[in-house]
Design a protein around this motif. Structure first.
Motif: not given
Length: 542
Positions: A487, A491, A494, A498
């Motif tokens: 990622f 972030d 993000a 995941c």
């Protein structure tokens, strides 16, 4: 009388700044790697001497080299009263001496002659100067440099501006001048000379314990200030009503602004590629810090061989002017890696996925590291808060982070799915193989070959890691199976995505056996020691 060994035994001098016997407790992963390699080489018959620099000071005038103690077959020495401080972040205002320090260089050369060194293996030159490598090579002694970080190009070491933002453009050195609030080096050296002289009277352990206790008390008072005025916890009077779908437990203590620092910037997913494309920017020289980078790359080009543990780290230095012909990637091996690998193979579920969405227990995710900003614990903290409640309730987070973790624990106190278990040592790390299913590595700097990543993979664990620095080159895919998810660095959303993709079954966790097969860059400890020994033999023949 000379301290040189028999001519039939190659004598190697290791250079670093941390005390070898402290291993990961001082110098973190770099010193653990150097110390275990030195010990392994000593077991094969190599005569190893170690010189630490930049840490020890006293009231006697001038620098000198003194013997300290043998450790696991290695003769240890220290450069006392070095004009350059270690670690390097304390030496940021001393750049001219870091570029060249002829008196110290002559002192080290005399010591190398005394011990009869034929190879010098530099793991860090913090506390020394960049003119040392060309001088050693000129004396007919071969030099191998293992770059564990970016010190030769960056006095901050991590190419991380103000310890929170990847430095894509150092502006010819201008940006270095404002990077850290570094102390006056003369004042810091004086404090060390006086303080360490007192320590020798009172005892190092007693003085260190007093400093740690006072510092901890001050932090505790600061971080707990204002808690008595925190809003009343809405859950305090809920009891355990099963009809309340919003009750997660925990107190949700308020956190003072800035206690864990601002969130790091979110970097583009192609930051690695942007760094490598910045060759013109890397070569710009506008002040003394720019000349320091130029001297650092020249020092590497004077060495016989440069051995980064990741291809990415080597390529970054090539973009800065390193001669690619001098470069050879040497993957790291550690005894505890091998123990973790064997423990994973011996476990009953070696050929089974450790967790699926059909399991009744939560998915266990493990963070192992420190509370320093570069390790990205703040990113994980924000990701946990960003998870949908139904996903977070299916997770359990094990956080083992050395350092002051109270603000992080306070921020996450509302989530009963988060367990802080303090720091860890290598013995505990081996035992942790059965404690988690997926490793999390949310670093915000261009990591080289982080030991924790290698620990996860040797343990047969899938990894969620930032796509930054060296770690992406360990992430492999075979069809739908992968040993890791990437990622963008910083972030948190993000990272949360995941985690959610695993919890919801969009991404399956392979078995430890499959993880091992998907990780071709893993190196055993005997293999690592043997490869380095063969490099020495090659250079001596050459």
């Amino acid at each position: 009388m000379s301290d040189a060994a028999s001519p039939h035994q190659p004598t190697v001098a290791f250079l670093g700044w941390a005390r070898l016997r402290m291993q990961a407790e001082e110098g973190s992963g770099y010193n653990l790697s150097a110390s275990e390699l030195a010990a392994g080489l000593a077991e094969t018959g190599v005569v190893v001497h170690y010189l630490g620099s930049g840490l020890r000071y006293d009231l006697r005038p001038g620098p000198r080299i003194r013997r300290t103690e043998p450790w696991r077959g290695i003769e240890c020495w220290e450069l006392v009263n070095s004009p350059n401080l270690a670690p390097s972040a304390l030496n940021l205002r001393n750049v001219s001496r870091e570029r060249s320090c002829p008196a110290t260089t002559r002192l080290v050369l005399r010591w190398l002659s005394r011990i009869g060194a034929r190879i010098v293996h530099a793991h860090s030159l913090e506390g020394l100067s960049l003119d040392l490598i060309p001088a050693i090579e000129a004396a007919g002694i071969r030099v191998v440099v293992t770059t564990h970080n970016y010190w030769f190009a960056c006095p901050q070491v991590d190419l991380l501006h103000r310890e929170r933002e990847v430095c894509l453009d150092f502006e010819g050195g201008r940006r270095c001048a404002e990077c850290l609030d570094a102390p006056n080096p003369a004042v810091r050296r004086l404090k060390r000379r006086v303080g360490q002289s007192i320590e020798r009277v009172t005892g190092e352990r007693l003085a260190g314990s007093a400093r740690s206790a006072l510092g901890g008390m001050a932090r505790a008072v600061a971080d707990r200030k204002g808690e008595e005025d925190a809003p009343i916890d809405e859950q305090r009077m809920l009891g355990y009503d099963p009809n309340d779908a919003h009750a997660e437990g925990g107190y949700g203590l308020e956190l003072r602004d800035g206690a864990i620092g601002p969130p790091p910037p979110v970097l583009p997913g192609d930051t690695n590629e942007r760094v490598l494309a910045n060759a013109d920017v890397h070569l710009r020289v506008l002040n003394e810090y720019g000349r320091r980078r130029e001297d650092g790359i020249a020092a590497l080009n004077a060495a016989s061989l440069v051995t980064p543990p990741s291809a990415f780290l080597g390529t970054v230095h090539v973009s800065m002017g390193l001669d690619e012909a001098r470069l050879r990637v040497v993957r790291l091996g550690q005894p505890h890696f091998d123990r973790m690998h064997r423990a994973a193979m011996a476990a009953p579920g070696y050929r089974c996925s450790p967790w699926t969405p059909n399991d009744h227990r939560p998915l266990r995710l493990g963070f192992f590291g420190t509370t320093r900003p570069n390790k990205g614990l703040r990113v994980l903290v924000d990701a946990i808060g960003a998870l949908p409640a139904e996903v977070r309730r299916r997770c359990q987070f094990l956080i083992r982070a050395s350092g002051w973790d109270w603000p992080f624990r306070k921020r996450l106190s509302r989530y009963p799915q988060v367990q802080f278990a303090g720091g860890f040592d290598l013995l505990q790390r081996v035992a942790s193989v059965g404690e988690y299913d997926v490793g999390v590595l949310p670093h915000i700097w261009m990591e080289n070959s982080p030991l924790v990543l290698l620990e996860h993979l040797h343990a047969g664990k899938m990894v969620i890691t930032s796509r930054l620095g060296g770690p992406p080159e360990w992430i492999e895919r075979d069809g739908e199976a992968t040993n890791g998810l990437l990622f963008p660095s910083g972030d948190a959303g993000a990272l949360a995505g995941c985690i959610a993709s695993i919890v919801r079954g969009d991404v399956a966790i392979p078995s430890p056996e499959r993880i091992h097969r998907l990780s071709p860059h893993l190196q055993s400890y005997p293999g690592h020691v043997g490869e380095v020994r063969s490099i020495y033999d090659e250079l001596l023949v050459r």
